[in-house]
Scaffold this motif. Structure first.
Motif, mmCIF file in Angstrom:
data_model
loop_
_atom_site.group_PDB
_atom_site.id
_atom_site.type_symbol
_atom_site.label_atom_id
_atom_site.label_comp_id
_atom_site.label_asym_id
_atom_site.label_seq_id
_atom_site.Cartn_x
_atom_site.Cartn_y
_atom_site.Cartn_z
ATOM 1 N N LYS A 59 13.914 -0.048 -8.789
ATOM 2 C CA LYS A 59 15.049 -0.392 -9.656
ATOM 3 C C LYS A 59 15.364 0.793 -10.551
ATOM 4 O O LYS A 59 14.521 1.204 -11.346
ATOM 5 C CB LYS A 59 14.725 -1.625 -10.501
ATOM 6 N N ASP A 60 16.573 1.326 -10.407
ATOM 7 C CA ASP A 60 16.965 2.520 -11.138
ATOM 8 C C ASP A 60 15.917 3.610 -10.874
ATOM 9 O O ASP A 60 15.685 3.973 -9.747
ATOM 10 C CB ASP A 60 17.136 2.205 -12.628
ATOM 11 N N ASN A 61 15.237 4.094 -11.894
ATOM 12 C CA ASN A 61 14.227 5.139 -11.704
ATOM 13 C C ASN A 61 12.809 4.587 -11.731
ATOM 14 O O ASN A 61 11.846 5.351 -11.828
ATOM 15 C CB ASN A 61 14.372 6.207 -12.793
ATOM 16 N N GLU A 62 12.668 3.275 -11.635
ATOM 17 C CA GLU A 62 11.360 2.635 -11.711
ATOM 18 C C GLU A 62 10.835 2.311 -10.308
ATOM 19 O O GLU A 62 11.589 1.913 -9.419
ATOM 20 C CB GLU A 62 11.448 1.344 -12.522
ATOM 21 N N VAL A 63 9.524 2.480 -10.145
ATOM 22 C CA VAL A 63 8.827 2.066 -8.934
ATOM 23 C C VAL A 63 7.783 1.044 -9.376
ATOM 24 O O VAL A 63 6.814 1.394 -10.061
ATOM 25 C CB VAL A 63 8.163 3.258 -8.216
ATOM 26 N N ALA A 86 3.469 4.601 1.463
ATOM 27 C CA ALA A 86 3.853 5.867 2.097
ATOM 28 C C ALA A 86 4.958 5.658 3.120
ATOM 29 O O ALA A 86 5.823 6.530 3.316
ATOM 30 C CB ALA A 86 2.639 6.514 2.750
ATOM 31 N N LYS A 87 4.960 4.506 3.779
ATOM 32 C CA LYS A 87 6.009 4.210 4.758
ATOM 33 C C LYS A 87 7.388 4.183 4.106
ATOM 34 O O LYS A 87 8.400 4.397 4.775
ATOM 35 C CB LYS A 87 5.729 2.871 5.434
ATOM 36 N N TYR A 88 7.411 3.885 2.826
ATOM 37 C CA TYR A 88 8.684 3.807 2.100
ATOM 38 C C TYR A 88 8.875 4.990 1.157
ATOM 39 O O TYR A 88 9.676 4.941 0.222
ATOM 40 C CB TYR A 88 8.766 2.475 1.355
ATOM 41 N N GLY A 89 8.119 6.065 1.416
ATOM 42 C CA GLY A 89 8.357 7.334 0.738
ATOM 43 C C GLY A 89 7.764 7.481 -0.638
ATOM 44 O O GLY A 89 8.223 8.321 -1.418
ATOM 45 N N HIS A 90 6.720 6.693 -0.948
ATOM 46 C CA HIS A 90 6.136 6.757 -2.290
ATOM 47 C C HIS A 90 4.647 7.076 -2.249
ATOM 48 O O HIS A 90 3.918 6.599 -1.380
ATOM 49 C CB HIS A 90 6.322 5.433 -3.029
ATOM 50 N N ARG A 91 4.209 7.865 -3.215
ATOM 51 C CA ARG A 91 2.796 8.089 -3.457
ATOM 52 C C ARG A 91 2.342 7.169 -4.601
ATOM 53 O O ARG A 91 3.167 6.779 -5.434
ATOM 54 C CB ARG A 91 2.547 9.549 -3.833
ATOM 55 N N PRO A 92 1.075 6.823 -4.653
ATOM 56 C CA PRO A 92 0.592 5.948 -5.735
ATOM 57 C C PRO A 92 0.903 6.484 -7.126
ATOM 58 O O PRO A 92 1.152 5.706 -8.050
ATOM 59 C CB PRO A 92 -0.915 5.891 -5.488
ATOM 60 N N GLU A 93 0.910 7.807 -7.259
ATOM 61 C CA GLU A 93 1.170 8.419 -8.569
ATOM 62 C C GLU A 93 2.602 8.178 -9.053
ATOM 63 O O GLU A 93 2.902 8.356 -10.238
ATOM 64 C CB GLU A 93 0.904 9.920 -8.499
ATOM 65 N N GLU A 94 3.489 7.791 -8.140
ATOM 66 C CA GLU A 94 4.891 7.582 -8.503
ATOM 67 C C GLU A 94 5.164 6.182 -9.039
ATOM 68 O O GLU A 94 6.241 5.932 -9.594
ATOM 69 C CB GLU A 94 5.780 7.837 -7.281
#
Length: 258
Positions: A59-63, A86-94
């Motif tokens: 949502k907006d800039n939130e993961v 990762a399949k949706y382009g995110h690392r845990p740090e994000e």
């Protein structure tokens, strides 16, 4: 019926991050079950099949993560929730926020794990974690088998938590409401962006069959209250176009009555 794993809106994307399907009996042990290879008849008497499905919300800039699952690992020893991210382009740090509906072990054990030196490593190290303070008090007092004390303590000790007290708002369009049926301080999460509306009822709205039928479940803290919430959501929010996010349904993940 609408059955989907991912829902896109103009400013919001919601994705199911399935941790696995399990056979669960009265001992509260979650035994992995693969419908493709495992025999449905070879399981303890009285056990049920449950999916464990955290959700990713962009949502907006939130993961944002809604509940963290059971901490299931894949064949390579990597946590499935991280693999799915990762399949949706995110690392845990994000991940920026983690919101817990309640603190049963199958909803929080993806929080992290201890290494061989007894140091706890958090799966989402940069995220703010949200939970009801009174839910933590209740969970710590009850302990096993439904709650995992070590994981609870790691969550409690984590710096930067937001400890909630009652109903409120996390972000514009993301609100929470204490419902108190499955556990005394269980909360539901409401996500709304314009006309698109989503309800994460967690273990008070866990499966489509429970929404359709009046079930007073023995595993709920207050089965009557949980049943009343399901009835209210199904008749009101369901008819008003809200989509349900089902945490424990092996077949139906995101559902709309419309």
């Amino acid at each position: 019926m609408v059955l989907i794993l991912q829902q896109n809106i103009d400013k919001v994307k919601i994705v199911a991050l399935q941790d696995g399907i399990f056979s669960v009996d009265g001992t509260k042990q979650f035994v992995p079950f693969n419908p493709a290879v495992d025999d449905i008849d070879v399981r303890p008497h009285g056990s049920v099949f449950l999916s464990v499905t955290p959700f990713l919300v962009e949502k907006d800039n939130e993961v944002i993560i809604l509940d963290t699952g059971l901490g299931t690992k894949n064949d390579q020893g990597e946590w499935k929730i991280v693999e799915n991210l990762a399949k949706y382009g995110h690392r845990p740090e994000e991940v920026t926020k983690v919101i817990f509906s309640h603190l049963h072990k199958d909803h929080i054990k993806g929080l992290g794990a201890f290494d061989d030196n007894g140091i706890f490593h958090y799966t989402f190290p940069n995220a703010t974690h949200y939970y009801q303070g009174k839910e933590m008090e209740y969970a710590m007092s009850k302990g096993a088998p439904s709650f995992d004390i070590q994981t609870l303590q790691a969550l409690k000790d984590r710096p930067g938590n937001v400890i909630l007290d009652g109903d409120g708002e996390i972000l514009p369009g993301i609100t929470y409401q204490v419902t108190g049926g499955h556990t005394p301080f269980h909360q539901a999460i409401y996500l709304q962006e314009g006309e698109d509306k989503y309800l994460f009822g967690a273990d008070e709205a866990p499966m489509l069959t429970q929404m359709r039928n009046r079930i007073n479940a023995k595993y709920d803290y207050d089965g009557k209250k949980a049943m009343e919430w399901r009835k209210k959501w199904w008749e009101n929010e369901g008819e008003d176009g809200w989509k349900f996010l089902f945490y424990h349904d092996p077949k139906v993940v995101i559902y709309s009555k419309k």
